[in-house]
Write an enzyme that holds these catalytic residues in place. Structure first.
Site, PDB file in Angstrom:
ATOM      1  N   CYS A   1      11.418  -6.842 -43.100  1.00 13.02           N
ATOM      2  CA  CYS A   1      12.593  -7.120 -43.825  1.00 13.02           C
ATOM      3  C   CYS A   1      12.060  -7.530 -45.547  1.00 13.02           C
ATOM      4  CB  CYS A   1      13.262  -8.270 -43.651  1.00 13.02           C
ATOM      5  SG  CYS A   1      14.769  -8.842 -44.521  1.00 13.02           S
TER       6      CYS A   1
ATOM      7  N   CYS B   1      13.875 -10.310 -47.081  1.00 19.87           N
ATOM      8  CA  CYS B   1      13.521 -11.594 -46.897  1.00 19.87           C
ATOM      9  C   CYS B   1      12.103 -11.908 -47.322  1.00 19.87           C
ATOM     10  CB  CYS B   1      13.499 -11.568 -45.324  1.00 19.87           C
ATOM     11  SG  CYS B   1      14.887 -10.797 -44.404  1.00 19.87           S
ATOM     12  N   ASP B   2      11.062 -11.125 -47.151  1.00 19.70           N
ATOM     13  CA  ASP B   2       9.778 -11.475 -47.413  1.00 19.70           C
ATOM     14  C   ASP B   2       9.248 -10.827 -48.530  1.00 19.70           C
ATOM     15  OD1 ASP B   2       9.902 -13.060 -45.244  1.00 19.70           O
ATOM     16  OD2 ASP B   2       9.508 -11.254 -43.924  1.00 19.70           O
TER      17      ASP B   2
END
Lengths: 335, 335
Positions: free
Chosen positions: A162, A165-166
């Site tokens: 992701c 997200c990261d």
């Protein structure tokens, strides 16, 4: 498999013509049906449990093979509103403690089947069968994995599925994106926008992303594409990723390139194997919902990534878990 | 009002036939259009800002008359996943610090108008006009209020408009619900289920809720209904509510009854006055969305209670804020 043949005789009567069973109502030694069973314990499942309990519906949560869901496999997350930086596992622990503190019950099992009965549903697990008046499916999805050495060891330590997200954790640093479809192209574009030098490793000789996405990737000087190749190993120093082994599928030649992050974007598999015969699903396996969380069967609701091909964010999953609990409450009032 | 006539000449050219204007592009002394302007700063707006910023879209937030939104008016909330108990105002402060820490810009103004331009939109406030390529509307809704003495003083100290949010704080204690429609009936039912002794005060001689809801309320021994009456005063000890003054609209007689909580369920007014001419709205004033956050005008997205008549929960609003930001990102990629 018939309800009658169940190891626990929780479905009292099988009607073979209709292929439905009748839930026990608490009398005659049969197990009383739960008001609502929530399958899955990620952000969607736990938020559904929080709301269902507060609405007086005393939910039972079948927590599944990965309690806490996908966030358990991430490192710091910075996109949960109100938490500047928090370990994914810690956020899920806080959610779990909150609902356990209320009195929500959990069972450490995985749903293997879901049947419709005359007046409700039965969820099967390996060892038990749970009758329920209503069901919320929040089993999420699992990123398709490479299956190469180092992948499991460095998941959450540089390996991610992701970029939203990261990705910001790798801003300005070299990263590898694996895949060639829209998702891989989006990941590559997004990481490049964050200032990362991106190497896209794709199994085929041309991208499979939409033309617009392809054009953006191909014209982006921060993205280099390695075709006809797969990542066959992920290397690290024990703490974080340091490089990947890339194998050319035609020449079989191997080379190692240094990288800080590996984003795997070769697809997601929604965890719907246990309910695909009962519910309408997309070709991808995602549950089809209408009017927010309603599935094709009244009384069954879906929340989170199991029904969401598009956003796949923890906060969106939590929001839909809340909606599913309110929808279940409305349904239970009606019946 | 034409774009050309604006006090700041940010819209360069007005095309009177189309009633559209053309945004400045940064040259020739005109103000450059924002990528995305977010109107509203509750859970939906701030989550949209968090995601939009992380997607590289550098949002501007027009925070509105009540920065932080409706949660600022609640006491402890216990239904935000991961927070066992947190002051509504503290949760919003944490969200705000998080996005301000990233660099999201805020202006302390209130949107008064929204126009479509040839290549974007212009948001008007009392003192300025903001051009934008895309807009997220997250202005929420405001509970219709009684306007009686004590209401403002005890808001969040016993007076609430959300039983799902605040009801559990009053479990087992006497409460008053004001209203007679579905929302009031649901509030009364829910509070009774929590063990509260509920007095429903309704302005008319019969409930206006759906028949099923009426039957439930009328048959519930924990709910007493006072018809043809309004709450004309809320009393307290300076810290919390202690009672309400009830006036019979026919006899004009007044009486005071003791209570710990007052739940006002006489409707919600979505904050859409500034955009109703441009966007399709429901008769209630809520913005109509399709495919999650898409409004009737491409490039404008809506998140949270401003488009949600049904769930009206902070976590659901936050989830839709995330979705709106991802939808804006997709839109900006496309144009």
């Amino acid at each position: 498999m018939s309800c009658f043949a169940a190891s626990l005789a929780i479905c009292a009567i099988l009607n073979p013509r209709k292929q439905v069973c009748i839930l026990g109502t608490g009398g005659g030694g049969v197990m009383e049906a739960e008001k609502v069973v929530i399958i899955g314990s990620g952000p969607a499942g736990l938020t559904a449990a929080l709301y269902a309990f507060r609405l007086g519906r005393l939910p039972l949560v079948i927590e599944g093979p990965q309690p806490g869901g996908q966030l358990m496999g991430t490192s710091n997350i910075e996109n949960w509103p109100g938490e500047q930086k928090i370990q994914g596992a810690l956020l899920m622990q806080k959610m779990r403690e909150q609902v356990q503190g209320l009195g929500v019950r959990f069972v450490s099992e995985t749903a293997t089947g879901l049947e419709k009965c005359e007046n409700g549903f039965v969820i099967s697990t390996k060892n038990s069968r749970y009758p329920a008046q209503a069901v919320i499916i929040a089993t999420g999805s699992a990123p398709r994995k490479l299956g190469c050495p180092g992948e499991a060891e460095y998941w959450g330590k540089g390996v991610s599925s992701c970029s939203v997200c990261d990705g910001p954790l790798f801003a300005g640093r070299p990263v590898v994106v694996v895949g060639g479809g829209d998702s891989a192209a989006e990941n590559a574009q997004y990481l490049a926008r964050l200032g990362s030098k991106v190497t896209l490793v794709h199994a085929l000789g041309a991208l499979t992303a939409s033309r617009a996405m392809q054009e953006m990737v191909l014209s982006n000087p921060a993205i280099t594409i390695i075709y006809d190749s797969t990542v066959t190993g992920i290397e690290g120093d024990g703490i974080a990723v340091t490089g990947v082994v890339i194998t050319n599928s035609k020449t079989k030649s191997e080379r190692t390139i240094p990288t800080d992050g590996v984003f795997i974007a070769i697809g997601l598999i929604p965890n719907t194997q246990f309910c695909r015969t009962l519910l309408e699903c997309r070709p991808s396996g995602h549950i089809i919902t209408t009017s927010h969380t309603q599935t094709s069967v009244e009384g069954i609701y879906a929340a989170g990534d199991v029904a969401d091909m598009r956003y796949r964010q923890a906060i969106a999953a939590a929001g839909s878990g809340c909606m599913a609990a309110l929808d279940v409450d409305g349904y239970l009032k009606k019946i």
